[in-house]
Design an enzyme around this catalytic site. Sequence first.
Site, mmCIF file in Angstrom:
data_model
loop_
_atom_site.group_PDB
_atom_site.id
_atom_site.type_symbol
_atom_site.label_atom_id
_atom_site.label_comp_id
_atom_site.label_asym_id
_atom_site.label_seq_id
_atom_site.Cartn_x
_atom_site.Cartn_y
_atom_site.Cartn_z
ATOM 1 C CG ASN A 1 46.738 34.316 32.910
ATOM 2 O OD1 ASN A 1 46.607 35.291 32.171
ATOM 3 N ND2 ASN A 1 47.317 34.401 34.098
ATOM 4 C CG HIS B 1 45.915 40.274 41.127
ATOM 5 N ND1 HIS B 1 45.293 39.110 40.742
ATOM 6 C CD2 HIS B 1 47.222 40.128 40.789
ATOM 7 C CE1 HIS B 1 46.186 38.291 40.189
ATOM 8 N NE2 HIS B 1 47.371 38.888 40.205
ATOM 9 C CG ASP C 1 53.970 39.153 34.405
ATOM 10 O OD1 ASP C 1 52.787 38.939 34.081
ATOM 11 O OD2 ASP C 1 54.593 38.415 35.189
ATOM 12 N N GLY D 1 51.490 39.180 41.400
ATOM 13 C CA GLY D 1 51.318 40.024 40.218
ATOM 14 C C GLY D 1 51.240 41.489 40.561
ATOM 15 C CG LEU E 1 45.000 43.129 28.128
ATOM 16 C CD1 LEU E 1 44.630 43.559 26.711
ATOM 17 C CD2 LEU E 1 45.584 44.308 28.900
#
Length: 443
Positions: A105, A319, A315, A334, A74
């Site tokens: 992360n 971006h 997942d 990603g 998030l």
Amino acid sequence: MTSSRTSGTRPRPAVLVEGGTVVGPGGVQRADVLVEDGVVAALGPGLAAPAGALRLDAGGCYVAPGLVDLHAHLREPGNEPAETVETGARAAARGGYSAVVAMPNTEPAIDSAAVVRDVLALGRDACVEVAVAGTITLGRRGEHLSPFAEMSALGVRLFTDDGRGVQDPSVLRRALEYGRDLGIVCAEHCEDERLAAGGHMHEGAWSSRLGIPGQSALAEEVMLARDLALVRETGAPMHFLHLSTAGSVRLLAAARAEGLPVSGEVTPHHLSLTDAEVATYDPVYKVNPPLRTPADLAALAAACAEGTIDAVATDHAPHPPEDKDRPFEEAPPGMIGLETALAVAYGALVVPGHLDVMRLFALLSWQPARLAGLTGAGHGGPLVPGAPAHICVFDPAAHGVFDPASGASRSRNTPFGGRELTGAVRHTLVGGEPVVIAGEAQR
Ligand code: DOR
């Protein structure tokens, strides 16, 4: 796990979910579902709508417990241009989720009680429940353990350095020993960085043909094998994130057969896309672990059907375009996935006949709810009178092309944009509140 979401004390209108097929751990039945005061009030065919009730059409749809995502990035705190807790939660609601686990992360990483509190506070006003995972090591640097005890006291159950694996086995061994006594679960991103070094896609025929440096399946499997040995030694439970290879499935199946306390997840993209997509050189196909081969996809689907894999997890990795729209080898890995996960998983698993709808919802709802420790808050159902009304209404006959520009996520890096998907989420209720009606987020 501690709930981040204020359950809300304001009175809510009753909702009647009409004409659908209710799916739950106990089976499948044609029934209407009446929701009052945030809980399932009644279940059965032909229920009458109380005066003033909101009537939601579920004709032709499956009415399932809300989905639970074990793995959503998030990006808050620190990378708000990519996503926020609020926008990620809205994307989750549109995907049929009632709860998500926010990955740690972030910047700073979720490696202290203070950051856990901050993210839980952000989740309090979100339209789905936001649970929080903590890091295994401070700053995800792989050296010193995070303060598990004070974070678990706030309800954190899953700990992971996701985005990286814990490279030093002695650090993971200590994490497992420390975590075991606290009742937490370490979740590993299996990637040996020495074996993976320099790889931008799966190492195989396509990487050779395209001239893009590859990452061997061994990078995942060597770490998984190592971790399973540590589980055997310590007796501590472990969860394995985004498993992607046939070899990983074999290792996990053997570990389960041996009785080790392990669980595993796969992503919708690893179930549906192969490394051949990278021939476009489009960075939207860059992801970690990388997209694999048709043989790996077949093994992952079989593992979902057989029960070796416990959960389908997104997942979801947003971006912004300024980062992602770069040459393949420079782009970050990603892809987003919360809004498309159910349709993609339905298309990859149910449509080809690998498994039935009940098993699909087991993988997306009640099994991940159990792994996340969210069943106490009523996630994962079953939808029975008195249960919190977390509900996903899915129309398997809907066909549509997903348009990332109209999505709820702040980012658009999805490989499923412009593709026709089978099935669509029609309505989502969280704690009885209709947060998505006819595909539209309500807040
Ligand atoms: O592709 C990925 N992106 N894999 C990960 O493990 C991390 C994620 C991210 O945070 O962007």
